[in-house]
Design a protein around this motif. Structure first.
Motif, PDB file in Angstrom:
ATOM      1  N   MET A   1     -38.159  12.214 -26.420  1.00  0.00           N
ATOM      2  CA  MET A   1     -37.785  10.984 -25.726  1.00  0.00           C
ATOM      3  C   MET A   1     -37.623   9.861 -26.751  1.00  0.00           C
ATOM      4  O   MET A   1     -38.508   9.610 -27.563  1.00  0.00           O
ATOM      5  CB  MET A   1     -38.870  10.614 -24.711  1.00  0.00           C
ATOM      6  CG  MET A   1     -38.579   9.347 -23.945  1.00  0.00           C
ATOM      7  SD  MET A   1     -40.017   8.617 -23.110  1.00  0.00           S
ATOM      8  CE  MET A   1     -41.176   9.938 -22.990  1.00  0.00           C
ATOM      9  N   LYS A   2     -36.493   9.174 -26.701  1.00  0.00           N
ATOM     10  CA  LYS A   2     -36.215   8.093 -27.636  1.00  0.00           C
ATOM     11  C   LYS A   2     -36.355   6.740 -26.941  1.00  0.00           C
ATOM     12  O   LYS A   2     -35.837   6.546 -25.845  1.00  0.00           O
ATOM     13  CB  LYS A   2     -34.810   8.245 -28.218  1.00  0.00           C
ATOM     14  CG  LYS A   2     -34.639   9.453 -29.130  1.00  0.00           C
ATOM     15  CD  LYS A   2     -33.292   9.453 -29.827  1.00  0.00           C
ATOM     16  CE  LYS A   2     -32.153   9.666 -28.853  1.00  0.00           C
ATOM     17  NZ  LYS A   2     -30.847   9.797 -29.556  1.00  0.00           N
ATOM     18  N   ASP A  93     -33.102   6.626 -24.662  1.00  0.00           N
ATOM     19  CA  ASP A  93     -33.466   6.924 -23.275  1.00  0.00           C
ATOM     20  C   ASP A  93     -33.991   5.684 -22.552  1.00  0.00           C
ATOM     21  O   ASP A  93     -33.910   5.589 -21.330  1.00  0.00           O
ATOM     22  CB  ASP A  93     -34.553   8.019 -23.241  1.00  0.00           C
ATOM     23  CG  ASP A  93     -34.063   9.328 -23.833  1.00  0.00           C
ATOM     24  OD1 ASP A  93     -32.976   9.780 -23.438  1.00  0.00           O
ATOM     25  OD2 ASP A  93     -34.760   9.881 -24.704  1.00  0.00           O
ATOM     26  N   LEU A  94     -34.541   4.743 -23.320  1.00  0.00           N
ATOM     27  CA  LEU A  94     -35.189   3.586 -22.707  1.00  0.00           C
ATOM     28  C   LEU A  94     -35.197   2.424 -23.697  1.00  0.00           C
ATOM     29  O   LEU A  94     -35.470   2.615 -24.882  1.00  0.00           O
ATOM     30  CB  LEU A  94     -36.642   3.933 -22.338  1.00  0.00           C
ATOM     31  CG  LEU A  94     -37.496   2.816 -21.745  1.00  0.00           C
ATOM     32  CD1 LEU A  94     -37.193   2.656 -20.249  1.00  0.00           C
ATOM     33  CD2 LEU A  94     -38.981   3.084 -21.948  1.00  0.00           C
ATOM     34  N   GLU A 359     -44.841   8.576 -20.988  1.00  0.00           N
ATOM     35  CA  GLU A 359     -44.772  10.026 -21.176  1.00  0.00           C
ATOM     36  C   GLU A 359     -44.795  10.766 -19.849  1.00  0.00           C
ATOM     37  O   GLU A 359     -44.041  11.745 -19.648  1.00  0.00           O
ATOM     38  CB  GLU A 359     -45.931  10.487 -22.070  1.00  0.00           C
ATOM     39  CG  GLU A 359     -45.766  10.067 -23.514  1.00  0.00           C
ATOM     40  CD  GLU A 359     -46.960  10.454 -24.381  1.00  0.00           C
ATOM     41  OE1 GLU A 359     -46.764  10.668 -25.584  1.00  0.00           O
ATOM     42  OE2 GLU A 359     -48.088  10.506 -23.858  1.00  0.00           O
ATOM     43  N   SER A 360     -45.600  10.291 -18.912  1.00  0.00           N
ATOM     44  CA  SER A 360     -45.693  11.002 -17.625  1.00  0.00           C
ATOM     45  C   SER A 360     -44.521  10.683 -16.714  1.00  0.00           C
ATOM     46  O   SER A 360     -44.116  11.504 -15.897  1.00  0.00           O
ATOM     47  CB  SER A 360     -47.006  10.629 -16.931  1.00  0.00           C
ATOM     48  OG  SER A 360     -47.033   9.236 -16.617  1.00  0.00           O
ATOM     49  N   THR A 361     -43.936   9.481 -16.873  1.00  0.00           N
ATOM     50  CA  THR A 361     -42.856   9.055 -15.981  1.00  0.00           C
ATOM     51  C   THR A 361     -41.501   9.546 -16.446  1.00  0.00           C
ATOM     52  O   THR A 361     -40.670   9.966 -15.625  1.00  0.00           O
ATOM     53  CB  THR A 361     -42.830   7.514 -15.877  1.00  0.00           C
ATOM     54  OG1 THR A 361     -44.096   7.063 -15.411  1.00  0.00           O
ATOM     55  CG2 THR A 361     -41.737   7.061 -14.915  1.00  0.00           C
ATOM     56  N   LEU A 362     -41.254   9.512 -17.742  1.00  0.00           N
ATOM     57  CA  LEU A 362     -39.913   9.815 -18.250  1.00  0.00           C
ATOM     58  C   LEU A 362     -39.712  11.277 -18.610  1.00  0.00           C
ATOM     59  O   LEU A 362     -38.585  11.720 -18.800  1.00  0.00           O
ATOM     60  CB  LEU A 362     -39.631   8.952 -19.487  1.00  0.00           C
ATOM     61  CG  LEU A 362     -39.585   7.434 -19.241  1.00  0.00           C
ATOM     62  CD1 LEU A 362     -39.204   6.704 -20.514  1.00  0.00           C
ATOM     63  CD2 LEU A 362     -38.594   7.098 -18.137  1.00  0.00           C
ATOM     64  N   ASN A 363     -40.807  12.029 -18.712  1.00  0.00           N
ATOM     65  CA  ASN A 363     -40.644  13.459 -19.050  1.00  0.00           C
ATOM     66  C   ASN A 363     -40.408  14.291 -17.797  1.00  0.00           C
ATOM     67  O   ASN A 363     -40.758  13.919 -16.700  1.00  0.00           O
ATOM     68  CB  ASN A 363     -41.887  13.967 -19.785  1.00  0.00           C
ATOM     69  CG  ASN A 363     -41.916  13.497 -21.223  1.00  0.00           C
ATOM     70  OD1 ASN A 363     -40.853  13.212 -21.790  1.00  0.00           O
ATOM     71  ND2 ASN A 363     -43.090  13.429 -21.834  1.00  0.00           N
TER      72      ASN A 363
END
Length: 363
Positions: A1-2, A93-94, A359-363
């Motif tokens: 995730m970037k 990604d964000l 980490e928990s929201t975007l993965n």
């Protein structure tokens, strides 16, 4: 995730430092977040920017857009044009923005127009004062944000009133306090400590920067005169912007116990705050730091976007009428200033909670 992290002005630096630390800590433990740090250059004093980055252990930005200077509109436009090119060249990604400076709003708009998600750290705070550029920045940013990281229950309520679902609000605490607690052992005496023969608990720290206080010469003179009169001769240390210093010279402000000094580094300024009898300010962020350090704080504003510093902490909102200073100073000198407590989750672990949520929201 970037993730692309935006920093633009000095208040941002204290907020991103612990987030970068938490990302790197997570990565060393197998986390998959990588980041690109973008300095918009909104605050373009290179020495001050460098000092803050060095003292807070922030790595060199991957890019500096050098978009500082100009009017509000010119600065916003410069940041948007340059960040658009940056984001197109380096997709992510964000986009993570912090606080309420022009860079926060400008980069959020660019990200959303390029269909990139936005996370806002310090979301939901409101002063209700639309004459403040920061209030406009907050409202616009929160109108298009995807993930809201908040410092207080009051901020949560503000977002909920605007229809933001609870699933997108993350009450995590205050990254400013992460930095404060981490850096406290590193605070260091500024030169003015010896020059003014300061002793702990026997001087005031004064900061003023809002146009309502410093751009109206008569108002500024009345405020300074009242502070000097009520200080009982204790030293008043005033780190002052050069433009404000020129105004003070023009209106003939002089007092034997007032020390006008150049802006200080983070570690030096907070050493002064930590040992002060009280702080008199029109800043928002300083009220958070005084609350955690237990230092009496008088805010020369009619409103605040940080009500918890008044309701829970050591801050009192006096307004801009110089006459309001007298009862506050009498309370201070009589030893009756409120003790205050530390708001919920202002515990130095906010950045870790933010990274865990990402980490928990975007993965």
């Amino acid at each position: 995730m970037k993730i692309t992290i935006i920093a633009g002005a000095r208040p941002n630096f204290m907020k991103i430092a612990p987030i970068i630390d938490a990302i790197e800590e997570s990565s060393s433990n197998g986390g998959d977040i990588s980041y690109r740090l973008v300095h918009t250059g909104q605050h373009y004093d290179k020495k001050m920017s460098h000092d803050f980055f060095e003292q807070l252990g922030i790595p060199e930005p991957h890019v500096n857009l050098e978009a500082g200077g100009g009017t509000q509109a010119e600065q916003t436009a410069n940041i948007m044009v340059r960040f658009e090119k940056e984001l197109q060249a380096n997709p992510t990604d964000l986009v993570l923005v912090v606080g309420d400076v022009t860079s926060t709003m400008a980069c959020s708009i660019v990200a959303k127009k390029l269909n990139t998600k936005v996370a806002h750290v310090e979301a939901g705070i409101r002063s209700g004062d639309m004459t403040m550029p920061e209030e406009i920045n907050r409202i616009v940013t929160d109108a298009i944000t995807d993930y809201f990281f908040t410092t207080s229950v009051a901020a949560n309520r503000n977002l909920q009133k605007n229809g933001v679902p609870d699933s997108r609000i993350f009450f995590v605490g205050n990254t400013m306090i992460d930095t404060l607690l981490r850096q406290m052992p590193n605070f260091r005496k500024p030169n003015v400590w010896d020059e003014a023969s300061l002793t702990s608990g026997q001087y005031f720290v004064l900061t003023l920067h809002r146009p309502a206080n410093v751009d109206q010469e008569q108002q500024l003179k009345l405020l300074i005169d009242e502070i000097v009169t009520l200080s009982k001769g204790l030293p008043i240390v005033f780190p002052v912007h050069p433009r404000t210093a020129q105004i003070l010279t023009r209106i003939g402000i002089t007092a034997s116990n007032m020390y006008l000094i150049d802006p200080l580094s983070y570690l030096e300024f907070n050493y002064l705050v930590q040992h002060a009898k009280a702080v008199i300010t029109d800043s928002g962020g300083i009220t958070e730091e005084t609350t955690v350090m237990g230092i009496p704080c008088m805010t020369l504003r009619d409103n605040t976007e940080r009500p918890e510093t008044c309701e829970i902490g050591t801050n009192e909102l006096l307004g801009t009428d110089p006459k309001a200073l007298k009862p506050a100073m009498e309370k201070l000198f009589s030893g009756n200033w409120k003790k205050g407590t530390i708001p919920e989750l202002w515990d130095g672990k906010t950045a870790r909670r933010i990274v865990a949520a990402l980490e928990s929201t975007l993965n």
